[in-house]
Structure formats: C-alpha cells, structure tokens
Design a protein around this motif. Structure first.
Motif, PDB file in Angstrom:
ATOM      1  N   GLY A   1     -10.349  11.087  -0.767  1.00 17.61           N
ATOM      2  CA  GLY A   1      -9.532  10.061  -0.576  1.00 17.61           C
ATOM      3  C   GLY A   1     -10.700   8.776  -0.513  1.00 17.61           C
ATOM      4  N   THR A   2     -10.178   7.866  -1.201  1.00 15.22           N
ATOM      5  CA  THR A   2     -11.026   6.555  -0.867  1.00 15.22           C
ATOM      6  C   THR A   2     -10.066   5.600  -0.758  1.00 15.22           C
ATOM      7  OG1 THR A   2     -10.819   5.738  -2.426  1.00 15.22           O
ATOM      8  CG2 THR A   2     -12.788   6.822  -1.471  1.00 15.22           C
ATOM      9  N   GLN A   3     -10.648   3.734   0.196  1.00 16.01           N
ATOM     10  CA  GLN A   3      -9.639   3.016   0.021  1.00 16.01           C
ATOM     11  C   GLN A   3      -8.124   3.356  -0.714  1.00 16.01           C
ATOM     12  OE1 GLN A   3     -12.137  -1.085   0.910  1.00 16.01           O
ATOM     13  NE2 GLN A   3     -10.632  -1.602   2.394  1.00 16.01           N
TER      14      GLN A   3
ATOM     15  N   TYR B   1      -1.589   9.378   7.393  1.00 14.41           N
ATOM     16  CA  TYR B   1      -2.609  10.279   8.421  1.00 14.41           C
ATOM     17  C   TYR B   1      -3.035   9.587   9.235  1.00 14.41           C
ATOM     18  CZ  TYR B   1      -5.046  14.810  10.651  1.00 14.41           C
ATOM     19  OH  TYR B   1      -5.366  15.129  11.972  1.00 14.41           O
ATOM     20  N   ARG B   2      -3.656   8.751   8.323  1.00 13.92           N
ATOM     21  CA  ARG B   2      -4.755   7.037   8.864  1.00 13.92           C
ATOM     22  C   ARG B   2      -4.007   6.327   9.754  1.00 13.92           C
ATOM     23  NH1 ARG B   2      -7.125   5.738   2.138  1.00 13.92           N
ATOM     24  NH2 ARG B   2      -9.192   7.845   3.156  1.00 13.92           N
ATOM     25  N   ALA B   3      -2.588   6.083   9.209  1.00 11.30           N
ATOM     26  CA  ALA B   3      -1.639   5.518  10.123  1.00 11.30           C
ATOM     27  C   ALA B   3      -1.831   6.270  12.005  1.00 11.30           C
ATOM     28  CB  ALA B   3      -0.203   5.446  10.085  1.00 11.30           C
ATOM     29  N   LEU B   4      -1.590   7.523  11.792  1.00 11.10           N
ATOM     30  CA  LEU B   4      -1.273   8.266  13.349  1.00 11.10           C
ATOM     31  C   LEU B   4      -3.074   7.844  13.673  1.00 11.10           C
ATOM     32  CD1 LEU B   4       1.055   9.817  14.129  1.00 11.10           C
ATOM     33  CD2 LEU B   4      -0.972  11.827  13.007  1.00 11.10           C
TER      34      LEU B   4
ATOM     35  N   LEU C   1      -2.177  11.084   3.215  1.00 14.36           N
ATOM     36  CA  LEU C   1      -3.491  10.593   3.603  1.00 14.36           C
ATOM     37  C   LEU C   1      -3.225   9.177   4.400  1.00 14.36           C
ATOM     38  CD1 LEU C   1      -6.169  11.302   3.447  1.00 14.36           C
ATOM     39  CD2 LEU C   1      -6.639   9.664   1.894  1.00 14.36           C
ATOM     40  N   MET C   2      -2.349   8.245   3.860  1.00 11.03           N
ATOM     41  CA  MET C   2      -1.548   7.223   4.621  1.00 11.03           C
ATOM     42  C   MET C   2      -1.333   7.577   6.148  1.00 11.03           C
ATOM     43  SD  MET C   2       0.740   4.314   2.199  1.00 11.03           S
ATOM     44  CE  MET C   2       0.756   2.724   3.647  1.00 11.03           C
TER      45      MET C   2
ATOM     46  N   GLN D   1      -5.524   6.845  -2.710  1.00  8.18           N
ATOM     47  CA  GLN D   1      -4.213   7.414  -1.136  1.00  8.18           C
ATOM     48  C   GLN D   1      -2.929   7.751  -1.359  1.00  8.18           C
ATOM     49  OE1 GLN D   1      -4.784   5.176   2.950  1.00  8.18           O
ATOM     50  NE2 GLN D   1      -2.868   3.891   2.159  1.00  8.18           N
TER      51      GLN D   1
ATOM     52  N   SER E   1       1.521  -1.091   0.005  1.00  7.41           N
ATOM     53  CA  SER E   1       0.042  -0.154  -0.064  1.00  7.41           C
ATOM     54  C   SER E   1       0.734   0.974  -0.413  1.00  7.41           C
ATOM     55  CB  SER E   1      -0.818   0.162   0.868  1.00  7.41           C
ATOM     56  OG  SER E   1       0.091  -0.199   1.953  1.00  7.41           O
TER      57      SER E   1
ATOM     58  N   ALA F   1      -8.292  14.489   1.455  1.00  8.76           N
ATOM     59  CA  ALA F   1      -9.586  13.977   2.303  1.00  8.76           C
ATOM     60  C   ALA F   1     -10.651  13.955   2.690  1.00  8.76           C
ATOM     61  CB  ALA F   1      -9.102  15.256   3.947  1.00  8.76           C
ATOM     62  N   LEU F   2     -11.324  14.675   1.307  1.00 10.98           N
ATOM     63  CA  LEU F   2     -12.150  14.674   1.082  1.00 10.98           C
ATOM     64  C   LEU F   2     -13.486  13.644   0.116  1.00 10.98           C
ATOM     65  CD1 LEU F   2     -15.103  16.599   2.423  1.00 10.98           C
ATOM     66  CD2 LEU F   2     -15.263  17.413   0.312  1.00 10.98           C
TER      67      LEU F   2
END
Lengths: 530, 334
Positions: free
Chosen positions: A476-478, A488-491, A485-486, A481, A320, A473-474
């Motif tokens: 992005g999808t699975q 931020y998602r990890a965080l 964004l990745m 990314q 990913s 952010a608005l």
C-alpha cells in the motif's frame, strides 16, 4: 464402481495449475533465501513450546467450530423465518471481515467493559472476569469467525439433499435423530475434512487476533516468531527455516484432509421443508438458532452500531474514502473472477480424476497458500517483483489481486468442489450417454446447476479481498489504499471514530455481497428457480 | 483538415514538452512509516511546504512500520529508489547506523530544543515525546506515580502494552524499564504481569482497548492527551508521571549514501527542522516539535506535564543487547 466421463483435458489443466502454484511458493521462499545475508542470528525462540501452543489452539478451534457449525447448519436447515437469508449472509460475513473488526466487536459484547458486563453491573452489581482474553478469548474469536463459516458451507450441503430422499425418510417416519444420522450426516461428511483443515490452518496461522486477545507471549503462534525473525532480527534464513517448519506441519494436515475427503453423494436444491421435526427437537433448534444469533450476530451488530453512531457523514464526505472504496471494489472484483477461474480449473480436474492419488494431489493447492506465513509470502512477492524489474508501485495492484485470489482459493474450492463432484457422480451416466464434450458438459449441465454456489464463491472471494490486511500492508502507498488499510491508518492516527465507521461500512458491503451475489449469479445462470 | 491536424500535432507536442518539463523536476523519494504518510499525518503539509520552494516533487513511500522502512531499503540494496528514510527512532538508530547505508548530513543542529544535546553525524531529529501510561480521570482517582506503585495496585487494574518485537512503543517500554531498573528489570516485569491485559502487535490496537474502557491504562506518549484536547476539548485523558523518570522517543531522518539527490535531501532536512516545517508536526503527528515554536505551538500542547527526568541508554548498549533484553522481558511475563 461407477465410471466417470473421461475428461483428460480437465485433469491436465488442473495438474498444470497445481504445478504452477507449487513453483510460485518455491520461488517465494527461494527469493527470500537469495536475499538473505549475514543477518543477526535469530533470538532463541522456544519453537517446541510455540508449536505445542499453536497446535492445541488450532485443534480446539477446529473441533469447536465444526461442532458449532453442524449444530447451526442443522437448525437453519429445519427452520424458516423472516430474515433467514440475512442471518445466513451474516454468518458467512464473519469469516471475511477483517479479524480486527470481529475481535473488537467481540470485546464490545464480552469484554471487561462489554455489554454483558455492563448489564450485569447494572442489574446485580457484579462484574465477571472477562472470557475474552487469553486462550479462551482466542478460541471465542476464532469460533465466531470459523464456526459461522462452517455453518454456511454445511448448510449448503444440507440444502442440497434431494427431495426424494426427504420424502422417503418422511414416509419411513424417521425420528429426528435417525433423520440426522441417515439423511443429513452422509451429506455433511464429505465436507468435514476439507473444512476442518481450512479451519485448523486459519487458526494455526492466525496472527492479529492471537496478539490482540492472547494476553501475552504465552499464547503466541509460530507466525509471530517468523514475523520477529524478518522484522526485528532481519534473519531471513531463519525466517525461511521457520516457514518451512510451519509448511511441513500444515502439509500433514492438508494431506490427511485431501486423502480423506469422500465424494459427496447428492446435489439438488431444497424445496421448502414440509417435513418438520417434532416439538422438543424444534425447541432445541430454535434455542440453537437464538444462541447462534446472539453469539455471532451481536458482535457484528455492535460493530454496525458503533460505526453508524460514530459520524457516518464525516467519513462519507472524504474523497479518500471513496477512492479507497473504488480501489477495494476493483481489487475485490478482479480477484473474485481470478479465483473463480482457478477454483473451477482445480475443482473440475479433481472431480474428473478417477484415481485416489490424483484426487489427493489435486486437492493440495487449495490449501497451499494457507500454510505459507503471510509475512513470508508478502516479502517473497516483494522480492520477486523487485527482481523482475517492475516498479513496486505498478505491480502492487496485480500482486495484491493474485495474493488475495490464492488466499480465497481454499474457501472457493470448499464451496465448488463438493457440488461438482456430486454432478460427476450422479449425472455421469447421462453425460456419457449424451456424448457431451467437456465444454458442453460445463455449459449445459454444471454451470446451470452451480449458479448459486458460484455466486457464494464469488461473494467469498470478493469479500476476502475486501477485508484483506495482510498483503496490502506491504504494497500500500498513499495513492493505493483499500478500505481496511484506511481503517487501520485511521486507528493509528487517533481517529478511532473514523475507523469504526469504515469497519461498519465494510461489514455492510460484505453482507450485501453475500445476500446479493448468490441470487444474482443464480439468475444469470438460469438455474431452475423454485 | 491539414490545419486541424497540424493544430492537433502542435497541441500534442506542447503536451509532450510539458510532460518533459515535469520530468526535469527531480523527485525526492522518502520512505516513512504508514501513519506519517497517511492523509492525516504530517506528510501532506510537509510535501506541500517543501515543494513550494524546491522545484521538486516529494514522493512518500509508506512502509507498514518504521523498522519496515529500514528493512525495505536493506532488501532493495543498491537499487533502492529511496533518497532518505524518515521515522526511525533512537531505539533502532544504532542498528540502522551499523548497516553503513547512511550518509553524513553535515547540517548544523545547534538550534534544536530537545531533552539533552543532539550530536549525530547521520541522523536528524524531527519530533519527540516521552513514553508514558495514559489514565482516564473518569475511571481512576489517583494514577500510580511509579512502576512500583503500578505493581502495588489491585490485580483488576489492567494495562495494555505493545509487543517490543513489532511496535516501537513496546520496544520503548522495554528500554524504559531497563533504563530505570537495570538488572532489576525482570523483577519489575514479573510484578507487572498480573496487570497486563494483553500485549498487542501495534500501538493502535492497544490504544483502542484503552478508549473502549477495556484497559484502565495504556502505554502511549506524554503528548497523546493533546489529541483529545485538540479534537474534542476532552481533558479526561492524562499521562501518569513516574518518579523514576521517563524514556524518550526521538524520531529521526537520515539520507542514504546511495541517493543521487544528496543536496536536495539536505535541503529537505533543513526545512524539516526549520520553524516553518516543525509547525506542521504537533497537530498531525501528536509529538513535540524539536524547535521552540513559542506561541505557535498549539495550546493543546502548552499545559502538558513534562517528566522531571529523562532517562537514556547508550546507543551501542541498546544495539548490542536489545534482543537479549526482549527475551528477558518476554520470559518474565510468559
């Protein structure tokens, strides 16, 4: 008064683009108003207080950043040392790094548990009150972001001072102060209003940093109120009202900047400076350089250090991560090229405009995007895509590219505008006597001379897009990314180590782009190398 | 030549019919928040588990926040692709209900194991945890055991919290103080003010501040320590138990009236609240499951301290007052 080559085509194209950008912003606001239903009435936010706070913070940021930028550019212009290119690259990298990354880097140096406090504890057994929170923290973070950027842009102007002027100055035995006042200042002056406006607007609309370091609601910006109106109260009409307030205030700043930007006077490439300033001034230059390196480079270095110590291989082994990297590079590349096109049309048109009013109007779209709150913009884009009947998933990459291009436009124009203006003014006679067409002028004169600046602009736009967290952010999808964004998602999933690694890699990509792209494009453009 | 081209045609047709068969599978589109649909979240195993039985495709659409999912559906109106929303919580359920967008689920929820009984026509819970302040055994000897004790600590003990306007836990803390102290809430906030290091936009930033040692405590969940135990056998991060009791966050899912796949959506909710579906939740979303998993619950969760008392507020009261309460809180810490 010199007469510029007559280029009505350029002015017309720039005017059309200006109108298109204006229409887009109106459409965005209109789409939101059309979607507004009877929502809850917005909570009674103290707008006057927010505006006062925001204007104060943005004004201070602007003054400090310009001051720091001038000092650093002056020192960098005079000094030559190994790794100078890297330092310059690092400076430019700050502004396009995601704000969160810079803020956390700042905290690891200046924070309550930062390096400085840890050293003080170890050596003297005392710890300081951290300056990294509250208004001082916001200013510190903003000056790191914007001051370094200002230094990078102003350095380009100083490096463009013609050799003949320097020779003349040297033979007149100007002292360091006279040299700055008579030779450097006229070269810098043209960039200051535009740069100041950009920095003011960036600070005015800054959102994540203000919330992270602000310490609470006392230091918030209008952007927060708009976010609240959209998210929490779902009061879309209220959000548009607030957005218009923000646009109105920012427009005043933009107008002042556009009207007061004098055309720069010169364009060339600096040779190795054989003219050094005398002893004590040189010490001052080295001190500025050292302070700048500590202030700007340390937070970024700490990001690299935390990231590379945090399990690099684990992240590199994730499929990913590579998908996000490819997505980021494609989006960044496309948006950089689009930005180049838009910025060239606008800058060429503006440089060919003879009347002051026309120059002012054509200077506006550069900043338009900065004045529109990000949350309103992404929401408006979302609604526009929706009403056009295109599935959001398919439109996402296109919207992100367009939005990112508009976001980088002010920086691109700050980079390309001054040298283009200078070419028109210094080489206008030559162009007219050769009877070149507009296209011929661009291919034979402007493009070869602009190589390095185009490279810098591409690097800026590419990295802006690389570091953007606002629009993605608005949309992005699975499957769609980008690296930020990745990160931020990890965080958000407790994976702070992975987030640190991604932050470090983002920074490495950014610095590589800044060091590499200007040289690459200059080579392609066959500009004379010295 | 003819042969090869007809062969190619046959292959092409086979390919097309294969695509057509794939098209026949219904798609269940679920709007959820970012973290749920991320590669580390529960979205991945739940999709896999449900698709194995349903002959359908599960399509997660991630919005940037749980309230964002609701707003997105409201903006899209009748034309929304979403069949259901997953990830709202009890603090915004009232507002979501008031939109009139949600259908009754009609499922039997008597087997659930939650703090308090679950009676809800529209929303189905899928995980829960209580809000709590985290502390680090390396830097703190005794954690405060109530808001008042926290306020009484020296001013250099700092907490990181989230903005109630942008982050669910921030809203949760505001409701927690309200549920525990009612009209005295502003007084508590004024007492907390000197301890607030900063109020971040999202949970992630504040938690990072805590892990970096910038903040001594952070508002998170009683289940947060489970991640550190599971990930690195790290037992230093603990949730401070408060005498006032704790306010829970119960995350819920609901089916939209506009969905053309009511039956399929109901099946998904049944799967989500089954033991099999729930088994995926704890170690991906770091919350407690809503059914008793027995020994199947990861040991990291087994020994976690649980609040003595669960505080609640009436849904209608939350919906009517949350804006005013947020303003009251912000004014007190300004």
């Amino acid at each position: 008064m010199l007469t510029l080559p007559h280029r009505p085509g350029r002015v017309a194209m720039a005017s059309v683009l200006t109108a298109a950008i204006a229409v887009l912003i109106v459409a965005v606001l209109w789409a939101i108003l059309a979607a507004a239903r009877e929502g809850a009435e917005s909570s009674r936010i103290d707008i006057a207080h927010l505006l006062r706070m925001t204007a104060l913070q943005a004004g201070l940021t602007m003054v400090l950043s310009l001051g720091v930028g001038i000092a650093l550019a002056w020192a960098l212009n005079r000094l030559r040392f190994t790794g100078r290119d890297l330092v310059v690259g690092l400076f430019a990298a700050a502004i396009v790094t995601p704000g969160m990354v810079v803020a956390f880097g700042l905290l690891s140096i200046w924070g309550r548990n930062g390096w400085i406090n840890q050293i003080a504890e170890a050596l003297f057994g005392v710890s300081f009150d951290s300056p990294a929170y509250g208004l001082s923290g916001i200013l510190l973070a903003h000056v790191i972001l914007d001051g370094a950027f200002a230094a990078r842009i102003l350095l380009a102007r100083l490096d463009a001072i013609p050799h003949s002027r320097l020779k003349m100055g040297q033979s007149l035995a100007l002292n360091a102060w006279q040299r700055f006042a008579l030779i450097d200042w006229p070269a810098l002056r043209g960039s200051l209003p535009g740069l100041g406006a950009i920095i003011f607007l960036l600070a005015f609309t800054s959102f994540p940093i203000v919330l992270l370091l602000g310490g609470g609601p006392a230091n918030q910006t209008l952007e927060v109120a708009i976010y609240t109106a959209v998210r929490l109260d779902f009061d879309l009409a209220g959000a548009v009202r607030l957005a218009l307030t923000q646009i109105a205030i920012c427009s005043i700043v933009i107008l002042i900047a556009s009207a007061f930007t004098p055309p720069p006077a010169s364009l060339s490439h600096s040779a190795q400076p054989s003219w050094r300033d005398a002893g004590p001034v040189r010490v001052l230059q080295w001190s500025i350089m050292a302070l700048g390196a500590i202030g700007f480079a340390l937070p970024l270095l700490s990001v690299l250090y935390d990231g590379l110590a945090g399990g690099l291989l684990r992240v590199l082994a994730q499929a990913s991560f590579w998908r996000a990297t490819v997505t980021s590079i494609v989006i960044g590349g496309s948006s950089a090229l689009l930005t180049l096109g838009l910025a060239l049309i606008l800058s060429l048109g503006r440089s060919a405009a003879e009347r002051r009013a026309a120059r002012t109007v054509l200077g506006i779209p550069a900043f338009a995007y900065l004045a529109v709150p990000a949350v309103v913009l992404s929401l408006g884009f979302f609604l526009l895509v929706r009403s056009s009947g295109v599935p959001a998933g398919a439109a996402a990459p296109i919207v992100v590219v367009i939005a990112n291009s508009l976001l980088s436009l002010p920086f691109a124009i700050a980079t390309l505008g001054p040298p283009l203006d200078a070419i028109m003014r210094t080489r206008g006679k030559l162009i007219r006597s050769l009877g070149l067409s507009g296209w011929g002028q661009f291919i034979r004169i402007e493009y070869p001379l602009l190589g390095r600046d185009i490279g810098l602009m591409l690097a800026l736009a590419f990295c802006f897009s690389l570091g953007d967290l606002g629009v993605i952010a608005l949309f992005g999808t699975q499957d769609f990314q980008t690296l930020p964004l990745m990160m931020y998602r990890a965080l958000g999933s407790y994976k702070s180590n992975d987030a640190a690694v991604i932050a470090a890699l983002l920074l490495i990509f950014t610095i590589a782009a800044f060091v590499g792209l200007p040289r690459l494009v200059e080579r392609i453009a066959h500009a004379p190398r010295r | 030549m003819v042969k090869s081209s007809s062969l190619a045609l046959a292959v092409l047709l086979a390919g097309l019919s294969g695509a057509a068969i794939a098209q026949d599978k219904p798609t269940l589109t679920i709007y959820t928040y970012d973290g749920f649909a991320s590669e580390w979240g529960p979205g991945v195993p739940l999709k896999e588990g449900f698709e194995a039985t349903c002959n359908c495709t599960v399509n997660w659409v991630a919005a940037d926040s749980s309230i964002g999912t609701l707003r997105k559906v409201q903006l899209e109106g009748e034309g929304t692709e979403a069949d259901m929303i997953l990830g709202l919580d009890t603090a915004i359920a009232g507002e979501a209900r008031a939109t009139g967008l949600f259908a009754d689920h009609g499922l039997d929820m008597s087997h659930l194991d939650l703090p308090g009984d679950w009676m809800d026509e529209q929303f189905v819970p899928f995980d829960y945890s209580h809000f709590a302040f985290m502390w680090d055994t390396d830097t703190m000897d005794t954690p405060p055991a109530s808001f008042e004790e926290l306020i009484a600590l020296p001013d250099d003990i700092k907490i990181a919290i989230q903005d109630p306007r942008s982050a669910t836990p921030g809203l949760g803390l505001m409701l927690w103080v309200k549920a525990a102290y009612g009209d005295r809430a502003p007084e508590i906030w004024e007492g907390l003010k000197p301890h607030i290091l900063t109020i971040t936009r999202e949970w992630s930033e504040s938690y990072a501040l805590f892990l970096d040692g910038e903040a001594d405590m952070v508002l998170s969940y009683t289940t947060s320590p489970a991640y550190h135990i599971f990930d690195a056998d790290d037992h230093t991060i603990k949730a401070a138990m408060f005498n006032e009791g704790h306010f829970p966050q119960i995350e819920v899912a609901g089916i939209l009236k506009s969905s053309g796949h009511q039956e399929l959506a109901r099946d998904f909710l049944a799967y989500l609240t089954s033991v099999e579906g729930q088994a995926h939740i704890p170690t991906t979303n770091w919350m407690f499951p809503v059914v008793d998993l027995g020994d199947a619950l990861d040991p990291a969760f087994q020994g976690l301290p649980q609040p003595e008392k669960t505080l609640t507020l009436d849904e209608a009261e939350i919906t009517a007052n949350s804006s005013a309460w947020i303003e009251e809180m912000l004014a007190a810490v300004q």
